[in-house]
Design an enzyme around this catalytic site. Structure first.
Site, PDB file in Angstrom:
ATOM      1  N   ARG A 178      26.932 -17.080  -6.223  1.00 24.24           N
ATOM      2  CA  ARG A 178      27.824 -15.936  -6.025  1.00 24.24           C
ATOM      3  C   ARG A 178      27.131 -14.855  -5.198  1.00 24.24           C
ATOM      4  O   ARG A 178      27.762 -14.223  -4.341  1.00 24.24           O
ATOM      5  CB  ARG A 178      28.278 -15.374  -7.377  1.00 24.24           C
ATOM      6  CG  ARG A 178      29.224 -16.295  -8.139  1.00 24.24           C
ATOM      7  CD  ARG A 178      29.676 -15.667  -9.441  1.00 24.24           C
ATOM      8  NE  ARG A 178      30.594 -14.558  -9.216  1.00 24.24           N
ATOM      9  CZ  ARG A 178      30.976 -13.702 -10.158  1.00 24.24           C
ATOM     10  NH1 ARG A 178      30.488 -13.816 -11.384  1.00 24.24           N
ATOM     11  NH2 ARG A 178      31.826 -12.731  -9.878  1.00 24.24           N
ATOM     12  N   CYS A 231      26.497  -6.414 -11.407  1.00 23.47           N
ATOM     13  CA  CYS A 231      26.863  -7.825 -11.547  1.00 23.47           C
ATOM     14  C   CYS A 231      28.283  -7.968 -11.016  1.00 23.47           C
ATOM     15  O   CYS A 231      28.632  -7.363 -10.005  1.00 23.47           O
ATOM     16  CB  CYS A 231      26.728  -8.280 -12.994  1.00 23.47           C
ATOM     17  SG  CYS A 231      27.680  -7.290 -14.174  1.00 23.47           S
TER      18      CYS A 231
END
Length: 278
Positions: A178, A231
């Site tokens: 990611r 995050c």
């Protein structure tokens, strides 16, 4: 150094004594708002109350991302409803090594709201069961509401418009894939904040599901004079902040909106290559 973890055996002993800690079960499943409550009702540490990621530890999704922090007033009201006081220790747990969402609860209670004694159950529910701890069914009764009015420390967090100042190292708790923009299963844009480094929250844990030793974390965690933790939505970033606390290092500030807020503004820069683990 203030203790931020508690072992399952230590928790079992503490629950048998006067002044036992208040335990919150923070289990959750992304995409299923009621999963955490169901899991708690199907078996929980005796006396523990469910602390819900989406309803108690976050505001409604929107411009602030998928799990924006609730307002200070709303979170204080939640703590009073659950009977939390600074005089009684608190233990938080989940079933993912603290990644979802015990570390978020720890950060909100201990770092933001200033509760003096909050610990995360090291290894979570699995460690409790491995130590022979029993699980009970159903819901626990709520205690008497408290009158606690926390003094929130907003200096522990950082807003989106401060993030790209260049003064602080951004540490991304998402997976390498990611981070590099090779996969993005949740948010509409892939990649990372330019200049960030990747420290997946799972790398804070040993194969046992418990946190690595403080000296190992101290050696592995990214270093900089000032650090911002982020995050996908401000949840696993708290796991990295907790790792810094275990290592005895200065704590990063939390960018709670994280990637899910960052990419809502197309004028914000996005990187899709760069360094992995620092």
């Amino acid at each position: 150094m203030k203790q931020v973890l508690i072992a399952a055996t230590e928790l079992a002993q503490a629950l048998e004594k006067d002044g036992a800690p208040q335990v919150f079960d923070c289990r959750a499943r992304l995409g299923d708002l009621d999963a955490g409550r169901r899991l708690c009702e199907a078996g929980h540490v005796p006396g523990s109350l469910h602390l819900d990621l989406d309803r108690d530890l976050a505001a409604e999704p929107g411009a602030g991302g998928r799990h924006p922090l609730p307002s200070a007033d709303d979170f204080a009201a939640t703590l009073r409803r659950l009977g939390v006081t600074p005089q009684r220790p608190v233990v938080v747990l989940d079933d993912m090594g603290g990644q979802l969402a015990a570390a978020r609860a720890w950060w909100m209670l201990a770092i933001w709201a200033g509760h003096p004694d909050v610990r995360v159950l090291d290894g979570g529910l699995k460690a409790w069961q491995e130590a022979g701890g029993e699980l009970v069914l159903g819901q626990e009764p709520l205690p008497e509401p408290s009158q606690w009015q926390p003094a929130f420390d907003d200096s522990a967090r950082i807003a989106a418009d401060e993030v790209f100042s260049g003064r602080e190292l951004k540490v991304d708790a998402r997976s390498e894939e990611r981070f590099r923009g090779e996969a993005e299963p949740i948010d509409p844009v892939a990649g990372h904040i330019p200049g960030a480094v990747c420290r997946p929250s799972a790398t804070n844990l040993a194969d046992t599901g418990r946190f690595k030793a403080p000296e190992a974390l101290e050696a592995e965690l990214p270093r900089a004079e000032a650090i911002v933790a982020y995050c996908g939505s401000g949840v696993t970033a708290c796991h990295n902040i907790l790792a810094y606390a275990i290592a005895g290092r200065s704590l990063p500030r939390l960018y709670a909106g994280s990637w899910s807020e960052w990419v809502r503004d197309p004028s914000r820069p996005v990187a899709r290559s760069g360094r992995g683990n620092a």
